[in-house]
Design a protein around this motif. Structure first.
Motif, PDB file in Angstrom:
ATOM      1  N   TRP A 121       0.847  -1.191   0.000  1.00 42.95           N
ATOM      2  CA  TRP A 121       0.000   0.000   0.000  1.00 42.95           C
ATOM      3  C   TRP A 121       0.880   1.238   0.000  1.00 42.95           C
ATOM      4  O   TRP A 121       1.757   1.378   0.844  1.00 42.95           O
ATOM      5  N   ALA A 122       0.606   2.163  -0.931  1.00 44.25           N
ATOM      6  CA  ALA A 122       1.367   3.405  -1.022  1.00 44.25           C
ATOM      7  C   ALA A 122       0.395   4.580  -1.076  1.00 44.25           C
ATOM      8  O   ALA A 122      -0.482   4.622  -1.933  1.00 44.25           O
ATOM      9  N   GLY A 123       0.547   5.536  -0.160  1.00 45.43           N
ATOM     10  CA  GLY A 123      -0.276   6.738  -0.222  1.00 45.43           C
ATOM     11  C   GLY A 123      -1.390   6.776   0.801  1.00 45.43           C
ATOM     12  O   GLY A 123      -1.309   6.177   1.879  1.00 45.43           O
ATOM     13  N   LYS A 124      -2.476   7.481   0.445  1.00 47.47           N
ATOM     14  CA  LYS A 124      -3.581   7.711   1.382  1.00 47.47           C
ATOM     15  C   LYS A 124      -4.277   6.409   1.758  1.00 47.47           C
ATOM     16  O   LYS A 124      -4.341   5.472   0.964  1.00 47.47           O
ATOM     17  N   TRP A 125      -4.818   6.398   2.957  1.00 42.25           N
ATOM     18  CA  TRP A 125      -5.574   5.250   3.471  1.00 42.25           C
ATOM     19  C   TRP A 125      -6.983   5.696   3.833  1.00 42.25           C
ATOM     20  O   TRP A 125      -7.961   5.265   3.276  1.00 42.25           O
ATOM     21  N   HIS A 126      -7.081   6.569   4.837  1.00 40.47           N
ATOM     22  CA  HIS A 126      -8.331   7.248   5.189  1.00 40.47           C
ATOM     23  C   HIS A 126      -9.376   6.320   5.805  1.00 40.47           C
ATOM     24  O   HIS A 126     -10.573   6.612   5.764  1.00 40.47           O
ATOM     25  N   TYR A 185      -1.614  -0.874  -4.302  1.00 40.14           N
ATOM     26  CA  TYR A 185      -2.523   0.273  -4.325  1.00 40.14           C
ATOM     27  C   TYR A 185      -1.672   1.531  -4.199  1.00 40.14           C
ATOM     28  O   TYR A 185      -0.856   1.656  -3.284  1.00 40.14           O
ATOM     29  N   ILE A 186      -1.867   2.470  -5.126  1.00 35.52           N
ATOM     30  CA  ILE A 186      -1.172   3.757  -5.082  1.00 35.52           C
ATOM     31  C   ILE A 186      -2.245   4.831  -5.008  1.00 35.52           C
ATOM     32  O   ILE A 186      -2.966   5.081  -5.976  1.00 35.52           O
ATOM     33  N   GLN A 187      -2.365   5.487  -3.859  1.00 33.33           N
ATOM     34  CA  GLN A 187      -3.464   6.430  -3.644  1.00 33.33           C
ATOM     35  C   GLN A 187      -2.920   7.851  -3.546  1.00 33.33           C
ATOM     36  O   GLN A 187      -2.325   8.245  -2.541  1.00 33.33           O
ATOM     37  N   PHE A 188      -3.132   8.596  -4.624  1.00 32.38           N
ATOM     38  CA  PHE A 188      -2.677   9.982  -4.665  1.00 32.38           C
ATOM     39  C   PHE A 188      -3.673  10.910  -3.973  1.00 32.38           C
ATOM     40  O   PHE A 188      -4.818  10.549  -3.716  1.00 32.38           O
ATOM     41  N   HIS A 189      -3.209  12.110  -3.714  1.00 35.34           N
ATOM     42  CA  HIS A 189      -3.987  13.093  -2.953  1.00 35.34           C
ATOM     43  C   HIS A 189      -4.803  14.022  -3.864  1.00 35.34           C
ATOM     44  O   HIS A 189      -5.940  14.354  -3.558  1.00 35.34           O
TER      45      HIS A 189
END
Length: 460
Positions: A121-126, A185-189
């Motif tokens: 997992w990379a980036g936002k989780w929330h 998963y790559i979650q950008f802002h």
């Protein structure tokens, strides 16, 4: 000697053929790229001339992009819980930002780790923390957490976080040497930074007269007969105050809102391009499923709506793009099927030929992609929960191939019906038109049936 050489050459050829066969049949990698608050209208391949998104365009043009794609809930945490589990928010237990998933709900990382995948997992989780990395957490349920940012830095802006996220992700991909397939998963802002345009107007002033501003949408004006619960949301001073802070915008300020939104989208497209280039350089793009979506959309000045938390098309619709080189049989923009964020996990599992005993609320869309045949009555549901301090304020949307029906728990004029083929801008509410009574009742019946099927406590 000549016979021995021929034998050795034949042996090498057989060995090479065998290796090629193993490579061809190796399970594909999976890269899920998520942007935040991304309206699918903000993609140049979808026909928008006011921004350029060449990297997202590459995925759209080489894969399939569902133009009628909806989030499961138009707010971050609930929608994200669906994108990793295939379940609706009322079943994951995440109905509002700040809530954790119910124990025992399996996500895609847990499912595929049991199938021999490395899961990252990379980036936002929330769910609930936006960035667990800021608390020195290195693992999440089912995932290794990729550290990418300094703990003393600001985590509020994609302008700050997206570049280091992309850089660390690129390094990870370039250095990936495991024999195991990869789920990442790559979650950008961004383009979520648009939230700060109404909150910090001094930081985002109107641009100069030499800058061409995008025009206002045709449905910019507010419907005077807007449902009461929706109209009252415009004055909520908590849990999404962007709408309240935009109430006094004039035409120029709204056009600047759009201009900034497009720039934030272009910024995240650049970072997505770095990831795609790394996959190509590594040679992984030949055998990688790439999915691109978002948690929810943005109002984009339609009906003078900023940000999220609405069943209007702007906040409720999201990109849903699948790219799998030479494996996506139907390519380009698809305007037939309606799909949901809950469909992502079962669709990926279908492509991987992974069977699961889990019951998903979403369904695989692989059969449609392969055959281009579907039932126009097929539908998706989106949930709305707008105020954690007043949990009676909820709503549901059901959307099929043509019609969209909304039902709100409270307030006057609590039903809406739109013909999305004839009226895609939602300017003509047909709910009181006697000619559409039968259609309204059928949509309502389908919604009630779906509520029962998924144990949804919402009442109509």
């Amino acid at each position: 000697m000549r016979a021995l050489c021929l034998f050795l050459l034949a042996l090498c050829a057989c060995s090479d053929t065998g290796n090629r066969g193993q490579s061809q049949h190796k399970r594909p990698n999976v890269i899920v790229i998520l942007t935040d608050q991304h309206n699918p209208k903000a993609i140049s391949a979808h026909g928008n001339p006011y921004l350029k998104t060449p990297n997202i365009d590459f995925l759209v043009n080489g894969g399939i992009s569902f133009m009628n794609s909806y989030c499961t809930s138009p707010v971050c945490g609930p929608a994200r819980s669906s994108l990793i589990t295939g379940m609706m928010p009322h079943n994951t237990g995440v109905n509002y930002n700040g809530e954790s998933m119910r124990p025992g709900i399996k996500n895609l990382g847990e499912i595929l780790s049991e199938e021999g995948y490395n899961t990252v997992w990379a980036g936002k989780w929330h769910i609930p923390d936006s960035y667990p990395q800021s608390k020195d957490i290195d693992t999440l349920a089912g995932f290794k957490l990729l550290d990418f940012y300094q703990n003393d830095a600001s985590w509020a802006l994609g302008e700050d976080t997206d570049q280091p996220l992309a850089d660390v992700t690129v390094d990870y991909i370039k250095g990936y040497n495991s024999e195991k397939p990869l789920l990442m998963y790559i979650q950008f802002h961004n383009p979520h930074d648009i939230c700060h345009v109404p909150r910090r107007p001094d930081d985002y002033p109107n641009v100069g007269p030499d800058v061409e501003l995008p025009p206002l949408p045709e449905n910019h004006e507010i419907d005077p007969l807007e449902p009461g619960m929706v109209a009252n949301s415009r004055f909520r001073d908590h849990y999404g105050d962007e709408l309240l802070l935009s109430q006094d915008n004039d035409e120029t300020r709204w056009r600047n809102y759009l201009w900034y939104y497009y720039r934030f989208t272009e910024m995240v497209d650049v970072e997505i391009g770095k990831v795609l280039d790394a996959l190509k350089e590594k040679g992984m793009h030949e055998n990688t499923i790439i999915a691109l979506s978002a948690d929810h959309g943005d109002g984009m000045a339609e009906k003078k709506w900023a940000a999220k938390l609405s069943l209007y098309e702007g906040p409720a619709r999201v990109p849903f793009v699948l790219y799998y080189k030479n494996q996506i049989k139907k390519q380009g923009m698809d305007e037939g099927l309606v799909v949901s964020g809950a469909d992502l996990v079962p669709t990926i599992l279908d492509y991987l030929t992974v069977s699961s005993s889990l019951k998903f609320d979403g369904i695989s869309r692989k059969a449609y992609i392969d055959s281009d045949q579907f039932d126009s009555a097929d539908f998706v549901v989106t949930e709305l929960a707008i105020d954690p301090f007043n949990k009676t304020l909820t709503g549901r949307m059901i959307r099929n191939g043509r019609y969209k029906y909304n039902y709100y728990s409270e307030g006057a004029r609590n039903e809406e019906l739109f013909d999305m083929v004839e009226d895609p801008l939602e300017q003509n509410n047909l709910v009181s038109d006697p000619k559409y009574l039968e259609i309204k009742n059928k949509m309502k019946e389908s919604l009630v049936r779906r509520l029962k099927e998924t144990d949804d406590p919402f009442e109509i």
